[in-house]
Design an enzyme around this catalytic site. Structure first.
Site, mmCIF file in Angstrom:
data_model
loop_
_atom_site.group_PDB
_atom_site.id
_atom_site.type_symbol
_atom_site.label_atom_id
_atom_site.label_comp_id
_atom_site.label_asym_id
_atom_site.label_seq_id
_atom_site.Cartn_x
_atom_site.Cartn_y
_atom_site.Cartn_z
ATOM 1 N N ASP A 1 0.842 -1.193 0.000
ATOM 2 C CA ASP A 1 0.000 0.000 0.000
ATOM 3 C C ASP A 1 0.882 1.250 0.000
ATOM 4 O OD1 ASP A 1 -2.019 1.872 0.380
ATOM 5 O OD2 ASP A 1 -3.064 0.673 1.868
ATOM 6 N N ASP A 2 0.726 2.094 -1.028
ATOM 7 C CA ASP A 2 1.479 3.362 -1.127
ATOM 8 C C ASP A 2 2.980 3.147 -1.268
ATOM 9 O OD1 ASP A 2 -0.970 4.569 -0.861
ATOM 10 O OD2 ASP A 2 -0.533 5.612 1.009
ATOM 11 N N CYS B 1 -5.870 3.749 -3.948
ATOM 12 C CA CYS B 1 -5.926 2.390 -3.411
ATOM 13 C C CYS B 1 -7.188 1.619 -3.766
ATOM 14 C CB CYS B 1 -5.702 2.411 -1.911
ATOM 15 S SG CYS B 1 -6.493 3.746 -1.022
ATOM 16 N N ARG C 1 -7.535 -1.849 -6.247
ATOM 17 C CA ARG C 1 -8.007 -3.127 -5.699
ATOM 18 C C ARG C 1 -9.212 -3.649 -6.478
ATOM 19 N NH1 ARG C 1 -5.360 -3.122 -0.572
ATOM 20 N NH2 ARG C 1 -4.171 -1.176 -0.586
ATOM 21 N N LYS D 1 -5.982 -5.487 4.107
ATOM 22 C CA LYS D 1 -6.853 -4.330 3.857
ATOM 23 C C LYS D 1 -7.818 -4.625 2.711
ATOM 24 C CE LYS D 1 -6.364 0.301 1.845
ATOM 25 N NZ LYS D 1 -5.463 1.464 1.637
ATOM 26 N N HIS E 1 -11.050 -2.361 1.864
ATOM 27 C CA HIS E 1 -11.297 -1.011 1.334
ATOM 28 C C HIS E 1 -12.122 -1.022 0.052
ATOM 29 C CE1 HIS E 1 -9.506 3.334 1.154
ATOM 30 N NE2 HIS E 1 -10.663 3.271 1.807
ATOM 31 N N HIS F 1 1.097 2.370 4.004
ATOM 32 C CA HIS F 1 0.168 3.498 4.146
ATOM 33 C C HIS F 1 0.336 4.115 5.532
ATOM 34 C CE1 HIS F 1 -3.590 5.754 4.244
ATOM 35 N NE2 HIS F 1 -3.847 5.406 2.998
ATOM 36 N N ASP G 1 -0.370 -0.659 -4.831
ATOM 37 C CA ASP G 1 -1.665 -0.161 -5.312
ATOM 38 C C ASP G 1 -1.579 1.214 -5.958
ATOM 39 O OD1 ASP G 1 -1.187 1.275 -2.978
ATOM 40 O OD2 ASP G 1 -3.187 0.982 -2.141
ATOM 41 N N ASN G 2 -0.493 1.953 -5.725
ATOM 42 C CA ASN G 2 -0.282 3.264 -6.355
ATOM 43 C C ASN G 2 1.109 3.733 -5.978
ATOM 44 O OD1 ASN G 2 -2.745 3.980 -4.023
ATOM 45 N ND2 ASN G 2 -0.673 4.695 -3.636
ATOM 46 N N LYS H 1 0.952 9.532 -5.784
ATOM 47 C CA LYS H 1 -0.388 8.959 -5.629
ATOM 48 C C LYS H 1 -1.429 10.054 -5.844
ATOM 49 C CE LYS H 1 -3.268 7.239 -1.775
ATOM 50 N NZ LYS H 1 -3.230 6.784 -0.355
#
Length: 830
Positions: A91-92, A129, A133, A187, A189, A282, A392-393, A458
């Site tokens: 994540d991130d 994010c 996903r 996660k 989300h 994240h 994710d980004n 992002k």
């Protein structure tokens, strides 16, 4: 105006909605056999009466078992030798944050995956994010999947439903229905805030989208030392207190190993599909002490120097071409990075500490890969396990210019207010950063370094927002051994090779399907599914020279726009509350200029116009519109049924924590009252109620015979001693009065007599308080760390009948009061 309401193809963009567009949305699938019919009707077409006794039974039935021939319905069974699959999503995590992509961070396990597998250097996701996903799991573009933004709003449009559409086939469903165990940790989300509580609806929870087991958070992030709300399968887990050495990433890895062990002990050969969605890296940036200490002093040189060093290593190891240009430091409006040498000593010391924590978190992610590898090797499962690792980004600029020790405080900047930002205050918390008492995020200068060599971050549609690491590892399948199995990649060994084909996250589902010999269904419950956006790139695992299977791709996030086609990219950086029609676009030949260092718009106006037009077509086809003009309407508009939550609620002691979104409806953008019904006796003590955590909240408690009110204003504590509490006290009341300018006043009374007040308190916003409401206890991350250190969750020892919340008047500056004005004023931004 053209309406698609009642269109034969229910999968068409905006089906059932009215939109402004040319007639281009009719699907060729609308003429398919049985289109528009129900599943039951299809089944009836195959059998005169599917409900008749023995209908569909393929054996022979006599009067007794001895004269009958049995038959069993087929069970979903994977073919012999089918591989396990692990998709691990960070994540991130930026393009340059792994050692095998140029980082100084120690990532030996992921580096080993790259050395034993295939690394892609031109792989793209969506620049946020939840959208990534959704695309990963469905193979659809994110707006068409229903996930145009993060799942924290419900503005009433198909592209922003913020839950996965029901007619999409998910990766979990595909593998489950073909005989894999379908597991997930981490996660999610992918469901809107209003669906997070036990009341649901659960239609977009993991188990309703094809997973058979789940453990993690449904929200977008959490406290790594004291997670705010953990879920297992289809319910939340009520936890009072975590062990002092708890760490979320380690917990997820423990749970993943446990799920794998349960599958293998229960069935000797059944393969598993595991989706491991890390909460790291994240914000909040929190790490184990040893992992942070490992990087102490590593970032004193600053982001400019680290970026240069990463770029040099990238050229050396071949993840960027030798002639690649490193663009200047980001200088774009609202995204500019201050030169490191121009910062004060205090800023440099604070900012370097943030990055040390971030590095420790990346290190922890790598450790999780190592633990899984060791366990699978011990089980004899490693060689036949496909592992995909990506992010994710790109790196996140949510920490703004100066970073923060309190993430929720800094999120307020997105509303246009930075009055609470204070680097000197953050510096006083230096020794607390990374631990459970602070919720840090790094400044955008470090995000720039994370995304080396690309521009921006992002949310942006420039390359830094969506070009990420991507590793595929499969010892048994990438060995070059010829096999009749559809799952083997034939040809020479491909260990350690690099691929430069442009591919997108929507390509992952069809790629895994091809590697495992599966076909993605064209229908679900008897209805056609939306046409996939991606295509398999399995061929490129064996052939470095084969063409990309993804010729074009649109990008859109909160008004930032982009269009890629055959190596060329048009991209527009959005400034909120400015006209879309007047926004500037850049043109880049990514084949020759992958870092977008040269704008060719003036030299090739026809190509730029072509790509801009292509974006419009793709946007209508994928239900991207309406665009977010930046005036807050997308976040303010909500369905009418959410109003039913804004009503008085009576909570009894020790009930499970009232979920955070549900709790926010009682206090958000409004005045409110809290009434405590008790029968106090001398010696009673403990928490009466608590709402929030170390990121912000408020609480009322009794200690040493005295009544206290504590207010945590994003880490800045206010404690009001309301005096001795006489025996027999019955009623304690808190009245919170909202004032203009995002301030509020608190007044406390006992049995009708005012006993304390706290004035000019900062309003908690930006999804704070993040912990829900507790009655008679303060669970998990506490509002007051001082009280937590002395008493833990501090359960109340006396007679506490109930706590009643009474929502009051909307705040004078609440956005809901100005919807009509915002809409009228917003028309000039079209």
């Amino acid at each position: 105006m053209l309406t698609t309401a009642g269109a034969p193809d229910a999968t068409a963009p905006y089906a059932g909605e009215t939109r402004e567009m040319n007639e281009a949305a009719m699907s060729p699938d609308s003429t398919a056999p049985y289109a528009g019919e129900t599943r039951e009707m299809n089944e009836a077409a195959m059998s005169p009466d599917s409900t008749a006794p023995y209908a569909g039974f393929e054996g022979r039935v006599g009067r007794i078992f001895s004269t009958s021939e049995p038959a069993w319905p087929p069970r979903p069974t994977a073919r012999e030798g089918a591989p396990n699959i692990i998709v691990m999503l960070a994540d991130d995590l930026g393009f340059a944050d792994l050692g095998c992509y140029g980082s100084e961070i120690d990532t030996p396990e992921l580096d080993a995956l790259a050395a034993g597998g295939v690394r892609y250097t031109n792989f793209h996701v969506n620049p946020m994010c939840s959208p990534t996903r959704a695309s990963m799991l469905t193979g659809l573009n994110h707006h068409l999947a229903g996930m145009g933004h993060v799942a924290h709003s419900d503005p009433g449009f198909p592209g922003y439903a913020h839950e996965i559409r029901d007619d999409a086939v998910t990766m979990a469903e595909l593998f489950r229905d073909h005989g894999w165990a379908s597991l997930m940790v981490g996660k999610w989300h992918l469901c809107k805030d209003s669906s997070l509580s036990e009341a649901g609806p659960r239609n977009s929870w993991p188990l309703q989208k094809g997973f058979e087991r789940y453990y993690g958070i449904l929200d977008g992030f959490t406290n790594f030392h004291q997670p705010h709300r953990l879920y297992e399968d289809n319910h939340h887990i009520n936890i009072d207190q975590y062990p002092d050495d708890y760490y979320f990433t380690d917990d997820l890895t423990d749970q993943a190993i446990k799920m794998i062990d349960e599958v293998r002990s229960s069935h000797p050969t059944k393969p598993f599909f595991l989706y491991y969605a890390h909460g790291a890296v994240h914000a909040p940036l929190q790490a184990k002490q040893a992992d942070m200490e490992k990087y102490r002093g590593a970032y004193d040189a600053g982001w400019d120097r680290i970026r240069e060093q990463r770029f040099a290593r990238q050229k050396e190891i071949g993840v960027v071409a030798p002639d690649t240009v490193l663009p200047p430091r980001n200088t774009e409006e609202q995204h500019a990075v201050t030169p490191w040498d121009e910062l004060s000593d205090l800023q440099r010391e604070t900012f370097a500490r943030y990055m040390e924590i971030f590095a420790g978190m990346v290190d922890s992610v790598d450790q999780s890969v190592g633990r899984l590898r060791e366990h699978l090797e011990a089980m004899g499962e490693w060689d036949n396990t496909i592992i995909v690792f990506t992010s994710d980004n790109g790196g996140s600029r949510e920490g703004q210019d100066d970073g923060t020790s309190q993430y929720f405080r800094t999120l307020l900047v997105q509303t246009g207010s930075d009055v609470l930002e204070d680097v000197e205050l953050d510096h006083t918390r230096l020794d607390l950063l990374g631990g459970p008492q602070t919720l840090p995020h790094y400044p955008m200068g470090w995000a720039m370094a994370s995304n080396t060599p690309f521009r921006l971050y992002k949310i942006n549609t420039h390359q830094g927002g969506h070009q990420v690491p991507f590793i595929v590892h499969w010892p048994a399948g990438l060995t070059g051994t010829s096999s009749d199995s559809p799952a083997r990649v034939q040809g020479a060994s491909h260990h350690g090779e690099i691929r430069t084909q442009y591919q997108h996250i929507t390509d992952l589902l069809p790629t895994l399907a091809e590697l495992t010999g599966l076909e993605i269904p064209a229908s679900k419950h008897g209805q056609p599914v939306p046409h996939p956006a991606g295509a398999s790139f399995a061929a490129s695992l064996a052939d470095a020279e084969c063409d990309s299977t993804h010729r074009e791709q649109y990008y859109e996030m909160i008004g930032h726009r982009g269009m890629y086609r055959d190596g060329w990219s048009a991209v527009s950086l959005r400034i909120p509350r400015r006209s879309f029609a007047e926004a500037s676009w850049e043109l880049h030949n990514l084949a020759e200029d992958p870092t977008e260092a040269r704008d060719l718009g003036e030299a090739h106006p026809e190509r730029l116009a072509e790509l801009r037009d292509a974006f419009e077509v793709a946007a209508w086809a994928n239900q991207v519109f309406p665009l977010d003009e930046g005036n807050g309407l997308k976040m303010i508009q909500k369905p009418p049924w959410e109003d039913e939550f804004i009503t008085e609620v009576r909570l009894r002691p020790r009930i499970p924590t009232l979920e955070r979104w549900r709790a926010l409806q009682l206090i958000n953008f409004r005045s409110f009252e809290v009434s405590v019904d008790l029968d106090y006796a001398l010696g009673d003590e403990g928490m009466l109620f608590a709402h929030g955590d170390q990121g912000g909240g408020y609480a009322m408690y009794v200690e040493g015979g005295r009544l206290f009110f504590a207010y945590n204003g994003y880490g800045d504590m206010t404690v009001v001693d309301c005096g001795e509490l006489p025996a027999g006290s019955k009623d304690i009341d808190l009245a919170m009065q909202r004032e203009p300018g995002w301030r509020q006043n608190a007044r406390i009374s006992r049995d009708g007599t005012e006993v304390g007040e706290a004035l000019d308190l900062p309003v908690l916003m930006a999804i704070a308080p993040f912990e829900g409401i507790d009655v008679g206890i303060d669970r998990r991350s506490p509002v007051s760390w001082e009280i937590y250190e002395k008493h833990g969750p501090f359960p109340y020892t006396g007679t506490l009948t109930a706590v009643t919340y009474k929502p009051g008047e909307m705040a004078p500056d609440a956005g809901i009061r100005f919807i009509d004005f915002l809409k009228e004023a917003g028309t000039r931004f079209e």
